[in-house]
Design an enzyme around this catalytic site. Structure first.
Site, PDB file in Angstrom:
ATOM      1  N   GLY A 104      -2.781   9.832  -7.217  1.00 35.28           N
ATOM      2  CA  GLY A 104      -1.784   9.209  -6.357  1.00 35.28           C
ATOM      3  C   GLY A 104      -1.729   9.908  -5.014  1.00 35.28           C
ATOM      4  O   GLY A 104      -2.708  10.535  -4.586  1.00 35.28           O
ATOM      5  N   GLY A 105      -0.578   9.844  -4.372  1.00 34.61           N
ATOM      6  CA  GLY A 105      -0.428  10.406  -3.037  1.00 34.61           C
ATOM      7  C   GLY A 105      -0.156  11.911  -3.068  1.00 34.61           C
ATOM      8  O   GLY A 105       0.331  12.454  -4.068  1.00 34.61           O
TER       9      GLY A 105
ATOM     10  N   GLY B   9       1.965  14.470  -5.564  1.00 38.58           N
ATOM     11  CA  GLY B   9       1.116  15.494  -6.171  1.00 38.58           C
ATOM     12  C   GLY B   9       1.695  16.891  -6.027  1.00 38.58           C
ATOM     13  O   GLY B   9       1.738  17.666  -6.990  1.00 38.58           O
TER      14      GLY B   9
ATOM     15  N   CYS C  86      -8.652   5.620  -2.400  1.00 37.15           N
ATOM     16  CA  CYS C  86      -8.585   7.028  -1.991  1.00 37.15           C
ATOM     17  C   CYS C  86      -9.878   7.454  -1.289  1.00 37.15           C
ATOM     18  O   CYS C  86      -9.859   8.284  -0.398  1.00 37.15           O
ATOM     19  CB  CYS C  86      -8.305   7.912  -3.191  1.00 37.15           C
ATOM     20  SG  CYS C  86      -9.411   7.614  -4.567  1.00 37.15           S
TER      21      CYS C  86
ATOM     22  N   LYS D 159       1.588   6.713 -17.854  1.00 37.30           N
ATOM     23  CA  LYS D 159       2.580   5.994 -17.048  1.00 37.30           C
ATOM     24  C   LYS D 159       1.890   5.275 -15.902  1.00 37.30           C
ATOM     25  O   LYS D 159       1.494   5.889 -14.913  1.00 37.30           O
ATOM     26  CB  LYS D 159       3.643   6.941 -16.478  1.00 37.30           C
ATOM     27  CG  LYS D 159       4.838   6.136 -15.940  1.00 37.30           C
ATOM     28  CD  LYS D 159       5.705   6.882 -14.967  1.00 37.30           C
ATOM     29  CE  LYS D 159       5.160   6.854 -13.567  1.00 37.30           C
ATOM     30  NZ  LYS D 159       5.025   5.501 -12.986  1.00 37.30           N
TER      31      LYS D 159
ATOM     32  N   GLU E 158      -5.902  14.076  -8.350  1.00 34.95           N
ATOM     33  CA  GLU E 158      -6.844  13.247  -7.590  1.00 34.95           C
ATOM     34  C   GLU E 158      -6.003  12.540  -6.535  1.00 34.95           C
ATOM     35  O   GLU E 158      -5.281  11.599  -6.827  1.00 34.95           O
ATOM     36  CB  GLU E 158      -7.562  12.268  -8.522  1.00 34.95           C
ATOM     37  CG  GLU E 158      -8.904  11.843  -7.966  1.00 34.95           C
ATOM     38  CD  GLU E 158      -8.795  10.673  -7.012  1.00 34.95           C
ATOM     39  OE1 GLU E 158      -8.591  10.934  -5.797  1.00 34.95           O
ATOM     40  OE2 GLU E 158      -8.899   9.531  -7.459  1.00 34.95           O
TER      41      GLU E 158
ATOM     42  N   GLU F 267      -3.672   9.310   6.065  1.00 38.38           N
ATOM     43  CA  GLU F 267      -4.162   8.270   5.160  1.00 38.38           C
ATOM     44  C   GLU F 267      -3.288   7.029   5.299  1.00 38.38           C
ATOM     45  O   GLU F 267      -2.096   7.074   5.014  1.00 38.38           O
ATOM     46  CB  GLU F 267      -4.136   8.770   3.711  1.00 38.38           C
ATOM     47  CG  GLU F 267      -4.714   7.757   2.746  1.00 38.38           C
ATOM     48  CD  GLU F 267      -4.742   8.245   1.296  1.00 38.38           C
ATOM     49  OE1 GLU F 267      -3.712   8.722   0.802  1.00 38.38           O
ATOM     50  OE2 GLU F 267      -5.809   8.143   0.669  1.00 38.38           O
TER      51      GLU F 267
HETATM   52  P1  NAI Z   1       2.699   7.819  -5.429  1.00 39.41           P
HETATM   53  O1  NAI Z   1       1.803   8.986  -5.400  1.00 39.41           O
HETATM   54  O2  NAI Z   1       4.147   8.034  -5.157  1.00 39.41           O
HETATM   55  O3  NAI Z   1       2.594   7.084  -6.862  1.00 39.41           O
HETATM   56  C1  NAI Z   1       1.519   7.235  -7.760  1.00 39.41           C
HETATM   57  C2  NAI Z   1       2.055   7.404  -9.174  1.00 39.41           C
HETATM   58  O4  NAI Z   1       2.860   8.577  -9.226  1.00 39.41           O
HETATM   59  C3  NAI Z   1       2.978   6.274  -9.642  1.00 39.41           C
HETATM   60  O5  NAI Z   1       2.761   6.057 -11.024  1.00 39.41           O
HETATM   61  C4  NAI Z   1       4.362   6.813  -9.405  1.00 39.41           C
HETATM   62  O6  NAI Z   1       5.334   6.238 -10.245  1.00 39.41           O
HETATM   63  C5  NAI Z   1       4.151   8.280  -9.734  1.00 39.41           C
HETATM   64  N1  NAI Z   1       5.105   9.194  -9.100  1.00 39.41           N
HETATM   65  C6  NAI Z   1       5.637   9.112  -7.862  1.00 39.41           C
HETATM   66  N2  NAI Z   1       6.463  10.152  -7.631  1.00 39.41           N
HETATM   67  C7  NAI Z   1       6.451  10.932  -8.742  1.00 39.41           C
HETATM   68  C8  NAI Z   1       7.111  12.133  -9.123  1.00 39.41           C
HETATM   69  N3  NAI Z   1       7.952  12.764  -8.303  1.00 39.41           N
HETATM   70  N4  NAI Z   1       6.869  12.637 -10.345  1.00 39.41           N
HETATM   71  C9  NAI Z   1       6.018  12.032 -11.168  1.00 39.41           C
HETATM   72  N5  NAI Z   1       5.374  10.880 -10.886  1.00 39.41           N
HETATM   73  C10 NAI Z   1       5.588  10.326  -9.678  1.00 39.41           C
HETATM   74  O7  NAI Z   1       2.079   6.748  -4.439  1.00 39.41           O
HETATM   75  P2  NAI Z   1       2.811   5.588  -3.625  1.00 39.41           P
HETATM   76  O8  NAI Z   1       4.213   5.960  -3.309  1.00 39.41           O
HETATM   77  O9  NAI Z   1       2.572   4.326  -4.335  1.00 39.41           O
HETATM   78  O10 NAI Z   1       1.955   5.585  -2.298  1.00 39.41           O
HETATM   79  C11 NAI Z   1       2.192   6.526  -1.264  1.00 39.41           C
HETATM   80  C12 NAI Z   1       0.887   6.900  -0.596  1.00 39.41           C
HETATM   81  O11 NAI Z   1       0.103   7.681  -1.494  1.00 39.41           O
HETATM   82  C13 NAI Z   1      -0.013   5.721  -0.246  1.00 39.41           C
HETATM   83  O12 NAI Z   1       0.319   5.131   0.950  1.00 39.41           O
HETATM   84  C14 NAI Z   1      -1.362   6.379  -0.219  1.00 39.41           C
HETATM   85  O13 NAI Z   1      -1.565   6.999   1.028  1.00 39.41           O
HETATM   86  C15 NAI Z   1      -1.278   7.423  -1.290  1.00 39.41           C
HETATM   87  N6  NAI Z   1      -1.887   6.950  -2.561  1.00 39.41           N
HETATM   88  C16 NAI Z   1      -3.077   7.493  -2.941  1.00 39.41           C
HETATM   89  C17 NAI Z   1      -3.697   7.041  -4.090  1.00 39.41           C
HETATM   90  C18 NAI Z   1      -4.998   7.593  -4.550  1.00 39.41           C
HETATM   91  O14 NAI Z   1      -5.705   6.923  -5.282  1.00 39.41           O
HETATM   92  N7  NAI Z   1      -5.348   8.795  -4.225  1.00 39.41           N
HETATM   93  C19 NAI Z   1      -3.125   5.964  -4.910  1.00 39.41           C
HETATM   94  C20 NAI Z   1      -1.836   5.514  -4.453  1.00 39.41           C
HETATM   95  C21 NAI Z   1      -1.267   5.999  -3.305  1.00 39.41           C
END
Ligand code: NAI
Ligand code: MG
Length: 489
Positions: free
Chosen positions: A229-230, A234, A285, A176, A251, A385
């Site tokens: 992701g965030g 996580g 990240c 996804k 991660e 972050e």
């Molecule tokens: P997010 O962590 O919400 O999204 C990342 C992925 O997880 C997307 O595919 C999203 O659809 C999915 N997702 C979100 N909530 C979920 C849930 N409850 N169950 C299953 N899948 C879910 O990240 P977002 O909202 O885009 O960004 C928020 C913050 O997270 C950013 O400002 C940043 O600080 C951090 N982040 C860190 C990343 C990394 O590479 N470690 C990448 C993106 C964001």
């Protein structure tokens, strides 16, 4: 790249969402709609899980000849190279990264399939020396159906990091991509289909986190979730995955220390500070978002940063001389700008501090490269972050204080040290609690080396043999070599 309506890839077929719902995919460069993609419902996700479950259980992939699986991964790598230009342009337009960086990603993604293709023929078990007259040995077997949830900052590369080791292990996959940036993952699905990956072995669903992602995590037919992701998402995923005892790898984010000692090569450290903070708009990240500087060169470093940051040219992501593109969405831009406002109250603004004035950039979600100085590590801009082009510069007095500040966040993903003193470098690198460290450089990332964090930056490792391990189970088999009744009763 054809800018039309897209479909998802489920069970070897290109399908719309069952209710016909779609989502507009926006380019952050100008806010225009690039494409429409299906918005997967929970039922769509369940049909992808059924396809992946059936493909795993009936075994066309895991029971195929290992050498043939490897050859297929090599073929995918070649096809990524053949389509690299289009893939890079797609990521660049879809999430804003400079085209030159997107081209690097495409090359790395191709090599990731090459790297894991080589592993298909090298999954080996062990024989154990046991007390009975028995042959005891292990087999490495795929963990099963892997749900893979990725973010928007490296859409193609994260797809490769997830799919390649899973396929090498013999797993089946539901990927996804992030709702903001699904286009290159759909192109990759097309490449996989043309390479001959059997139906249902890989499925790519486009949808959001709360519905599509959450359904993938809660469904007991999924054996493993790999998440990037965030931290907030996580933690929710770990809790939900626990109900069906899924294996998870996480991660997550970082607030990574980039530690500059007075005896460094100064110009290299200045470059490393800027590249660490501003590559990929700082939406990384592992970004070096905290620059810790020896107080004896602190003033000199601030002056050098102020001068050299002028070379971080903001521009349209497809322009070859652009060094920084727009942030991924208007919403994320606003979040980063709100952190900049917090920073203005907490510390001293050295440069940047808002959206650029250039009218040519007015429609995009741009933020100037922003540096705060005279900061200390308790400030929010040092602890949280921001995930954008914001660098916080903090002075330190000696080695012990540098280490203490470096470790003083909830995160532990990455970091770097700049010094020409070899023994000091090793001492400090050993003391930093993080999974990825560099000396006298920032950001190089290798498919061969383990990627992942300590502390709240997550657990598990991607890439290298470690990344493959996460998709494997170990089975022991014991063969009795004494052909006689047990005689116990
Ligand atoms: P997010 O962590 O919400 O999204 C990342 C992925 O997880 C997307 O595919 C999203 O659809 C999915 N997702 C979100 N909530 C979920 C849930 N409850 N169950 C299953 N899948 C879910 O990240 P977002 O909202 O885009 O960004 C928020 C913050 O997270 C950013 O400002 C940043 O600080 C951090 N982040 C860190 C990343 C990394 O590479 N470690 C990448 C993106 C964001
Ligand atoms: Mg989110």
């Amino acid at each position: 790249m054809e800018k039309s309506d897209r479909k998802m890839w489920i069970g070897g077929k290109w399908v719309a969402a069952q209710g016909g719902k779609t989502r507009d995919v926006i380019s952050p460069a100008d806010g225009k709609v690039l494409a429409k993609v299906p918005e997967a419902s929970a039922d769509d996700v369940r049909s992808a899980i059924s396809a992946a479950r059936e493909a795993f259980d009936t075994g066309p992939w895991r029971n195929s000849v290992a050498r043939d699986r490897g050859t297929m991964l090599f073929k995918i790598a070649e096809a990524i190279r053949a389509n690299a230009k289009e893939l890079a342009e797609t990521d660049s337009l879809n999430m804003g990264k400079p085209i030159v960086e997107a081209e690097f990603d495409a090359g790395d993604a191709a090599h990731c399939f090459d790297y894991y293709g080589g592993f298909c023929t090298k999954l080996e078990g062990k024989t154990m020396t046991v007390p009975d007259n028995a042959l005891s040995f292990t087999l490495r077997e795929p963990v099963g159906v892997a749900g893979q949830i990725i973010p928007w900052n490296y859409p193609l590369l994260m797809s490769a990091w997830k799919i390649a080791p899973a396929l090498a292990a013999g797993c089946t996959v539901i990927l996804k991509p992030a709702e903001q940036s699904p286009l290159s993952a759909l192109m990759l699905a097309d490449i996989l289909e043309k390479a001959g990956v059997p139906e249902g072995v890989v499925n790519v669903i486009t949808g959001d986190g709360p519905v599509a992602g959450a359904t993938l995590v809660s469904d007991p037919r999924v054996d493993k979730i790999a998440f990037t992701g965030g931290g907030e998402a996580g933690k929710m995923i770990i809790k939900s995955a626990a109900d069906s005892m899924k294996r998870t790898t996480m991660e997550l984010g970082g607030k990574n220390p980039n530690v500059v000692f007075a005896d460094c090569d100064f110009e290299s450290a200045v470059d490393g500070a800027l590249f660490g903070a501003f590559a990929n708009q700082g939406e990384v990240c592992s970004a070096g978002s905290r620059l810790l500087v020896d107080k004896t060169i602190y003033k000199q470093m601030c002056e050098a940063l102020k001068e050299k940051v002028k070379r971080v040219k903001l521009g349209h992501p497809l322009e070859r001389d652009t060094k920084m593109g727009p942030l991924v969405t208007a919403e994320h831009r606003d979040r980063v700008l709100s952190y900049i406002e917090i920073g203005k109250k907490e510390a001293k603004l050295l440069c940047g501090g808002g959206a650029p004035k250039d009218p040519a950039l007015a429609k995009g979600f741009y933020v100037e490269p922003t540096i705060f100085v005279d900061a200390h590590n308790k400030m929010r801009i040092a602890q949280e972050e921001i995930f954008g082009p914001v660098l916080t510069v903090i002075p330190f007095s000696d080695e012990a204080e540098a280490i203490q500040i470096a470790n003083d966040t909830p995160f532990g993903l990455a970091g770097a040290v700049w010094t020409r003193d070899v023994t000091k470098a090793i001492r400090v690198l050993k003391q930093i609690r993080a999974g990825i460290l560099w000396l006298n450089t920032y950001h190089p990332t290798y498919n061969e080396a383990p990627w992942g964090g300590f502390k709240q930056s997550g657990f598990g490792r991607e890439l290298g043999p470690w990344g493959l391990e996460e998709y494997l189970e170990t089975k022991q088999i014991n063969i009795n070599l004494t052909e006689a009744p047990l005689g116990w009763y």
